[in-house]
Motif scaffolding. Structure first.
Motif, mmCIF file in Angstrom:
data_model
loop_
_atom_site.group_PDB
_atom_site.id
_atom_site.type_symbol
_atom_site.label_atom_id
_atom_site.label_comp_id
_atom_site.label_asym_id
_atom_site.label_seq_id
_atom_site.Cartn_x
_atom_site.Cartn_y
_atom_site.Cartn_z
ATOM 1 N N ARG A 1 -22.306 -32.731 30.963
ATOM 2 C CA ARG A 1 -22.358 -34.026 30.256
ATOM 3 C C ARG A 1 -21.913 -33.897 28.804
ATOM 4 N NH1 ARG A 1 -27.870 -36.372 33.159
ATOM 5 N NH2 ARG A 1 -26.873 -36.448 35.209
ATOM 6 N N ARG A 2 -21.595 -35.075 28.241
ATOM 7 C CA ARG A 2 -21.217 -35.208 26.831
ATOM 8 C C ARG A 2 -19.903 -34.479 26.511
ATOM 9 N NH1 ARG A 2 -24.876 -38.152 24.474
ATOM 10 N NH2 ARG A 2 -23.859 -37.866 22.488
ATOM 11 N N HIS A 3 -18.986 -34.505 27.484
ATOM 12 C CA HIS A 3 -17.627 -33.999 27.234
ATOM 13 C C HIS A 3 -16.592 -35.056 27.604
ATOM 14 C CE1 HIS A 3 -19.781 -30.105 27.503
ATOM 15 N NE2 HIS A 3 -18.882 -29.744 26.620
ATOM 16 N N GLY A 4 -17.042 -36.287 27.824
ATOM 17 C CA GLY A 4 -16.101 -37.343 28.192
ATOM 18 C C GLY A 4 -15.822 -37.444 29.679
ATOM 19 N N GLY B 1 -17.918 -38.375 32.089
ATOM 20 C CA GLY B 1 -18.496 -39.616 32.616
ATOM 21 C C GLY B 1 -17.555 -40.786 32.377
ATOM 22 N N GLU B 2 -16.981 -40.823 31.192
ATOM 23 C CA GLU B 2 -16.038 -41.898 30.852
ATOM 24 C C GLU B 2 -14.840 -41.869 31.808
ATOM 25 O OE1 GLU B 2 -16.552 -44.116 28.447
ATOM 26 O OE2 GLU B 2 -14.677 -45.156 28.882
ATOM 27 N N ARG C 1 -28.213 -45.666 29.082
ATOM 28 C CA ARG C 1 -27.507 -45.784 27.815
ATOM 29 C C ARG C 1 -25.997 -45.947 28.060
ATOM 30 N NH1 ARG C 1 -28.222 -42.790 22.506
ATOM 31 N NH2 ARG C 1 -26.166 -41.909 22.170
ATOM 32 N N ASN D 1 -33.501 -42.133 34.143
ATOM 33 C CA ASN D 1 -32.237 -41.551 33.710
ATOM 34 C C ASN D 1 -31.761 -42.217 32.422
ATOM 35 O OD1 ASN D 1 -29.674 -40.671 33.346
ATOM 36 N ND2 ASN D 1 -29.130 -40.797 35.499
ATOM 37 N N ARG E 1 -23.878 -49.247 27.050
ATOM 38 C CA ARG E 1 -22.749 -49.072 26.120
ATOM 39 C C ARG E 1 -21.446 -49.580 26.741
ATOM 40 N NH1 ARG E 1 -19.232 -45.208 24.699
ATOM 41 N NH2 ARG E 1 -19.979 -43.608 26.113
ATOM 42 N N ASP F 1 -29.850 -41.151 30.035
ATOM 43 C CA ASP F 1 -28.404 -41.038 29.770
ATOM 44 C C ASP F 1 -27.624 -42.106 30.523
ATOM 45 O OD1 ASP F 1 -28.853 -38.824 28.244
ATOM 46 O OD2 ASP F 1 -28.152 -37.373 29.739
ATOM 47 N N GLY F 2 -28.024 -42.316 31.792
ATOM 48 C CA GLY F 2 -27.309 -43.282 32.627
ATOM 49 C C GLY F 2 -27.493 -44.706 32.132
ATOM 50 N N ALA G 1 -20.939 -43.719 38.516
ATOM 51 C CA ALA G 1 -20.369 -42.432 38.097
ATOM 52 C C ALA G 1 -21.523 -41.456 37.886
ATOM 53 C CB ALA G 1 -19.601 -42.612 36.797
ATOM 54 N N ARG G 2 -21.311 -40.207 38.303
ATOM 55 C CA ARG G 2 -22.365 -39.187 38.120
ATOM 56 C C ARG G 2 -21.728 -37.903 37.593
ATOM 57 N NH1 ARG G 2 -22.719 -40.978 43.413
ATOM 58 N NH2 ARG G 2 -24.261 -42.640 43.694
ATOM 59 N N VAL G 3 -22.386 -37.296 36.610
ATOM 60 C CA VAL G 3 -21.914 -36.027 36.050
ATOM 61 C C VAL G 3 -23.076 -35.036 36.067
ATOM 62 C CG1 VAL G 3 -21.054 -34.895 33.954
ATOM 63 C CG2 VAL G 3 -20.171 -37.145 34.599
HETATM 64 C C1 COA Z 1 -24.050 -41.585 32.768
HETATM 65 C C2 COA Z 1 -23.315 -40.269 32.929
HETATM 66 C C3 COA Z 1 -22.293 -40.414 34.048
HETATM 67 C C4 COA Z 1 -22.570 -39.949 31.608
HETATM 68 O O1 COA Z 1 -21.836 -38.733 31.793
HETATM 69 P P1 COA Z 1 -21.196 -37.950 30.539
HETATM 70 O O2 COA Z 1 -20.200 -37.012 31.100
HETATM 71 O O3 COA Z 1 -22.250 -37.392 29.680
HETATM 72 O O4 COA Z 1 -20.470 -39.159 29.785
HETATM 73 P P2 COA Z 1 -19.534 -39.068 28.500
HETATM 74 O O5 COA Z 1 -19.395 -37.654 28.049
HETATM 75 O O6 COA Z 1 -18.306 -39.831 28.800
HETATM 76 O O7 COA Z 1 -20.365 -39.921 27.426
HETATM 77 C C5 COA Z 1 -21.693 -39.561 27.077
HETATM 78 C C6 COA Z 1 -21.828 -39.391 25.567
HETATM 79 O O8 COA Z 1 -21.144 -38.197 25.156
HETATM 80 C C7 COA Z 1 -20.282 -38.528 24.070
HETATM 81 N N1 COA Z 1 -19.140 -37.599 24.110
HETATM 82 C C8 COA Z 1 -18.037 -37.691 24.899
HETATM 83 N N2 COA Z 1 -17.224 -36.640 24.647
HETATM 84 C C9 COA Z 1 -17.861 -35.873 23.723
HETATM 85 C C10 COA Z 1 -17.526 -34.641 23.077
HETATM 86 N N3 COA Z 1 -16.397 -34.004 23.321
HETATM 87 N N4 COA Z 1 -18.424 -34.134 22.198
HETATM 88 C C11 COA Z 1 -19.580 -34.776 21.925
HETATM 89 N N5 COA Z 1 -19.944 -35.950 22.515
HETATM 90 C C12 COA Z 1 -19.090 -36.469 23.393
HETATM 91 C C13 COA Z 1 -19.901 -39.963 24.330
HETATM 92 O O9 COA Z 1 -19.415 -40.593 23.157
HETATM 93 C C14 COA Z 1 -21.224 -40.530 24.771
HETATM 94 O O10 COA Z 1 -22.043 -40.742 23.622
HETATM 95 P P3 COA Z 1 -23.183 -41.874 23.547
HETATM 96 O O11 COA Z 1 -24.226 -41.484 24.575
HETATM 97 O O12 COA Z 1 -23.668 -41.761 22.165
HETATM 98 O O13 COA Z 1 -22.512 -43.168 23.859
HETATM 99 C C15 COA Z 1 -24.307 -39.110 33.215
HETATM 100 O O14 COA Z 1 -25.312 -39.113 32.229
HETATM 101 C C16 COA Z 1 -24.928 -39.232 34.586
HETATM 102 O O15 COA Z 1 -24.407 -38.716 35.562
HETATM 103 N N6 COA Z 1 -26.081 -39.927 34.701
HETATM 104 C C17 COA Z 1 -26.703 -40.081 36.019
HETATM 105 C C18 COA Z 1 -25.938 -41.045 36.899
HETATM 106 C C19 COA Z 1 -25.992 -42.464 36.358
HETATM 107 O O16 COA Z 1 -27.027 -42.951 35.955
HETATM 108 N N7 COA Z 1 -24.855 -43.155 36.401
HETATM 109 C C20 COA Z 1 -24.820 -44.554 36.018
HETATM 110 C C21 COA Z 1 -23.733 -44.840 35.076
HETATM 111 S S1 COA Z 1 -22.417 -45.736 35.908
#
Ligand code: COA
Length: 149
Positions: free
Chosen positions: A81-84, A86-87, A118, A113, A122, A115-116, A74-76
């Motif tokens: 990022r940090r809006h859910g 990625g989840e 972590r 990376n 998780r 964030d990725g 998954a990539r965001v």
């Molecule tokens: C890994 C990746 C996909 C995460 O994307 P993201 O959109 O930031 O993911 P989420 O928002 O679902 O979760 C990230 C964090 O934000 C938090 N979060 C989610 N919604 C939130 C909100 N509304 N407000 C504040 N924080 C929030 C989550 O709890 C999580 O916290 P944590 O890091 O403490 O566990 C992104 O960093 C990415 O593209 N990385 C590069 C690609 C990669 O390495 N992918 C491999 C993973 S399969």
């Protein structure tokens, strides 16, 4: 609340959005349009949009040599990022892996990376390999999870 629309890489427009997200997030391994066309034949590639805004993408590589295991990435885009998102992208892509018959998942993250890595740890992934490809300086980290959810 994250509510995304997923479009498979079937048109040029979606392919170019997939390329933009991939090459911005993985600058050490940029892919050409032609390389993406080839990958789209064997992998499930899709783009995630929030309404009409490009948010991210995913890659699902179907089980091959190991019939139990698909690769899910998954990539965001950084600004979304940090809006859910990625989840949501990850859960959707795991659903695609399940449809393809996988019972375990692997993922690949660039060592730089934070964030990725972590996110993967998780979500229950464990590191299984770390390597630097020829011509690269940043290592890739392979991680595995023995169940889909
Ligand atoms: C890994 C990746 C996909 C995460 O994307 P993201 O959109 O930031 O993911 P989420 O928002 O679902 O979760 C990230 C964090 O934000 C938090 N979060 C989610 N919604 C939130 C909100 N509304 N407000 C504040 N924080 C929030 C989550 O709890 C999580 O916290 P944590 O890091 O403490 O566990 C992104 O960093 C990415 O593209 N990385 C590069 C690609 C990669 O390495 N992918 C491999 C993973 S399969």
């Amino acid at each position: 609340m994250s509510d995304l629309r997923f479009e498979p890489v079937e048109s040029d427009e979606v392919l170019l959005d997939w390329q933009h997200a991939h090459n911005l997030i993985i600058p050490t391994d940029p892919l050409s349009v032609e390389e993406i066309r080839v990958r789209a034949q064997r992998n499930r590639l899709a783009v995630a949009y929030a309404e009409d805004t490009l948010v991210g993408n995913y890659t699902v590589r179907p089980p091959a040599d190991d019939p139990t295991t698909a690769t899910v990435i998954a990539r965001v885009l950084p600004e979304h990022r940090r809006h859910g998102h990625g989840e949501q992208i990850y859960q959707y892509a795991v659903g695609v892996a399940a449809e393809l018959g996988a019972t375990a998942v692997e993922t690949v993250v660039l060592e730089s990376n934070v964030d990725g890595l972590r996110f993967a740890l998780r979500h229950g992934f464990t590191e299984i390999d770390r390597y630097v490809l020829d011509g690269h300086t940043t290592a890739f980290v392979d991680l595995r999870r023995e169940s889909l959810r």
